[in-house]
Design a protein around this motif. Sequence first.
Motif, short mmCIF file in Angstrom:
data_model
loop_
_atom_site.label_atom_id
_atom_site.label_comp_id
_atom_site.label_asym_id
_atom_site.label_seq_id
_atom_site.Cartn_x
_atom_site.Cartn_y
_atom_site.Cartn_z
N GLU A 1 31.84 44.12 42.28
CA GLU A 1 30.40 43.90 41.91
C GLU A 1 30.32 42.40 41.12
N PRO B 1 30.58 38.81 40.02
CA PRO B 1 30.60 37.34 40.71
C PRO B 1 32.11 36.95 40.73
N GLU C 1 33.36 34.01 40.73
CA GLU C 1 33.68 32.92 39.88
C GLU C 1 34.46 33.45 38.46
N ASN C 2 33.58 34.60 38.07
CA ASN C 2 33.85 35.36 37.01
C ASN C 2 35.18 36.16 37.20
#
Length: 223
Positions: free
Chosen positions: A21, A23, A25-26
């Motif tokens: 879940e 994102p 990029e994170n």
Amino acid sequence: MREAVIIKSFPNGIALYLNAEMPFENLLEEIGYKFSDARNFFGNVTMALSIDGRAVTDMEEIRILDTIRDNSDINVACIVEKDDTVNQNFVRALERTTEAMEQKPEGQFFRGDLKDREVLETENSIIMLGDIYPGSSIISAKNIIILGGLYGKAHAGGNGREGAFIAAFEMEPERIRIGDFKYKPGTRTPRWGIKPKVRPKIAYVKNDRVIVEALTKDLLSSF
């Protein structure tokens, strides 16, 4: 937060479990943190990588690999399905072959890639940890095992011995020769670099021709 990315090991490889879940990029930031923190633990090694927990695109796989390279000294030989039977058979057979070669003086290891028309030649059986790029060649009087990709040329049984074999994680060669028997694939777009979900293969001589088949533990063990 840090548990959004979990690293676990399996024989000759590491599994990367990603939060489904978060994102992307994170996730990349977390991957960079995890591998940077474990840099000394892993050291300079060549390993297979599996990605679990979420589906990723080819471009996302490339970005994950770039992040691992930037934050560790790990050379990812290929991306595999951790539970894939064929890949696991290859790893297990490779382990047994490695153990046998370590016990015999005629066995040899080579770490690194062959590129820019480089040629590696030996009178011994050899396990290579790396890729053979188009234009480059590996030649052995006995057997060749490549923990990586074969995209150039390979000649096993260089002393005319047709009972030799060539095994590789990914096999898209320009040309193969085993003993006095040659194999040249049909025209295709060359591939090199990391590819997802590769299918290990083995080449050997049967009925006076070179056969290339999907690799199994039993098939490799029969040589």
